[in-house]
Scaffold this motif. Sequence first.
Motif, PDB file in Angstrom:
ATOM      1  N   ALA A 258     -39.999  -0.437  -1.827  1.00 50.13           N
ATOM      2  CA  ALA A 258     -41.358  -0.290  -2.364  1.00 50.13           C
ATOM      3  C   ALA A 258     -42.353   0.092  -1.277  1.00 50.13           C
ATOM      4  CB  ALA A 258     -41.795  -1.583  -3.048  1.00 50.13           C
ATOM      5  N   LYS A 259     -42.041  -0.211  -0.022  1.00 52.18           N
ATOM      6  CA  LYS A 259     -42.956   0.090   1.087  1.00 52.18           C
ATOM      7  C   LYS A 259     -42.675   1.432   1.752  1.00 52.18           C
ATOM      8  CE  LYS A 259     -43.531  -4.784   2.072  1.00 52.18           C
ATOM      9  NZ  LYS A 259     -43.173  -5.887   2.988  1.00 52.18           N
ATOM     10  N   THR A 260     -41.631   2.128   1.332  1.00 58.16           N
ATOM     11  CA  THR A 260     -41.289   3.401   1.968  1.00 58.16           C
ATOM     12  C   THR A 260     -42.243   4.503   1.539  1.00 58.16           C
ATOM     13  OG1 THR A 260     -39.769   4.027   0.194  1.00 58.16           O
ATOM     14  CG2 THR A 260     -38.827   2.795   2.072  1.00 58.16           C
ATOM     15  N   ASP A 261     -42.255   5.567   2.330  1.00 56.68           N
ATOM     16  CA  ASP A 261     -43.061   6.740   1.980  1.00 56.68           C
ATOM     17  C   ASP A 261     -42.623   7.342   0.652  1.00 56.68           C
ATOM     18  OD1 ASP A 261     -44.599   6.558   4.240  1.00 56.68           O
ATOM     19  OD2 ASP A 261     -43.430   8.024   5.393  1.00 56.68           O
ATOM     20  N   ALA A 262     -41.310   7.277   0.387  1.00 56.40           N
ATOM     21  CA  ALA A 262     -40.789   7.856  -0.860  1.00 56.40           C
ATOM     22  C   ALA A 262     -41.381   7.175  -2.088  1.00 56.40           C
ATOM     23  CB  ALA A 262     -39.267   7.747  -0.892  1.00 56.40           C
ATOM     24  N   ALA A 263     -41.741   5.887  -1.963  1.00 55.40           N
ATOM     25  CA  ALA A 263     -42.273   5.150  -3.109  1.00 55.40           C
ATOM     26  C   ALA A 263     -43.797   5.111  -3.146  1.00 55.40           C
ATOM     27  CB  ALA A 263     -41.736   3.716  -3.096  1.00 55.40           C
TER      28      ALA A 263
ATOM     29  N   ALA B 271     -41.641   9.866  -6.524  1.00 59.36           N
ATOM     30  CA  ALA B 271     -42.203   8.554  -6.185  1.00 59.36           C
ATOM     31  C   ALA B 271     -42.543   7.768  -7.451  1.00 59.36           C
ATOM     32  CB  ALA B 271     -43.450   8.720  -5.302  1.00 59.36           C
ATOM     33  N   GLU B 272     -43.075   8.454  -8.462  1.00 53.87           N
ATOM     34  CA  GLU B 272     -43.374   7.778  -9.722  1.00 53.87           C
ATOM     35  C   GLU B 272     -42.099   7.273 -10.395  1.00 53.87           C
ATOM     36  OE1 GLU B 272     -45.670  10.645 -11.898  1.00 53.87           O
ATOM     37  OE2 GLU B 272     -47.516  10.145 -10.823  1.00 53.87           O
ATOM     38  N   CYS B 273     -41.052   8.076 -10.352  1.00 55.83           N
ATOM     39  CA  CYS B 273     -39.759   7.647 -10.909  1.00 55.83           C
ATOM     40  C   CYS B 273     -39.206   6.455 -10.129  1.00 55.83           C
ATOM     41  CB  CYS B 273     -38.755   8.796 -10.880  1.00 55.83           C
ATOM     42  SG  CYS B 273     -39.095  10.111 -12.057  1.00 55.83           S
ATOM     43  N   LEU B 274     -39.333   6.504  -8.808  1.00 57.00           N
ATOM     44  CA  LEU B 274     -38.847   5.406  -7.972  1.00 57.00           C
ATOM     45  C   LEU B 274     -39.616   4.119  -8.253  1.00 57.00           C
ATOM     46  CD1 LEU B 274     -36.935   4.462  -5.748  1.00 57.00           C
ATOM     47  CD2 LEU B 274     -38.570   5.309  -4.066  1.00 57.00           C
ATOM     48  N   ARG B 275     -40.929   4.214  -8.376  1.00 59.05           N
ATOM     49  CA  ARG B 275     -41.732   3.017  -8.674  1.00 59.05           C
ATOM     50  C   ARG B 275     -41.392   2.449 -10.048  1.00 59.05           C
ATOM     51  NH1 ARG B 275     -45.730   6.110  -6.118  1.00 59.05           N
ATOM     52  NH2 ARG B 275     -46.662   6.711  -8.099  1.00 59.05           N
ATOM     53  N   SER B 276     -41.179   3.321 -11.030  1.00 57.90           N
ATOM     54  CA  SER B 276     -40.833   2.811 -12.366  1.00 57.90           C
ATOM     55  C   SER B 276     -39.448   2.168 -12.341  1.00 57.90           C
ATOM     56  CB  SER B 276     -40.925   3.907 -13.413  1.00 57.90           C
ATOM     57  OG  SER B 276     -39.935   4.881 -13.231  1.00 57.90           O
TER      58      SER B 276
END
Length: 172
Positions: A126-131, A152-157
């Motif tokens: 959750a803290k990575t740049d990708a997220a 990033a939106e897909c990763l956060r969801s």
Amino acid sequence: SMFDPDFWSLALSQEVHFFLSALPEHDDLPAKLVDILGGLHLEIWRKDRDACELSECQRAALMNLNGACLSHVGQKDKVNSSLDFLMSHSSDLITEPTVRRAYARALGMVAQRHFELVLGVLGRVAKTDAATRRAGSIAQSLFGKSTAVQQAECLRSMLALALGYCAVYAPS
């Protein structure tokens, strides 16, 4: 009747889970299966996502199988390194909802045995740049979101859904 990829990929992983549950506690088959599935995942990741021969359903099944196998691995360092690898190579694979749910469900399955470890992995991701990429400029609103912002939106969801599965599968 329509084919339900979520159902079939989950059913496959449940069968593997039941099989692995019958093994003695210190059997190394789950760790070997994780290595095999990790090699397959790496091969898929190296290829262009669209050129890859695996369908959305097959990618979901691969992730569900990873979760089922990792939930039976006793070595925390093996589980941690496998989860870090899977999460670091996930952003371009979780754009489809079925695969996103499979990633989240797999993390929940692993949380049955390694709850704190999975929460730690989710926190780090959750803290990575990708997220943390966000759309914010006027240019992005006019021309659409970049691929990185969409990923990033897909990763956060997926992370939010994974927390829900962790709560469902949490040891009591």
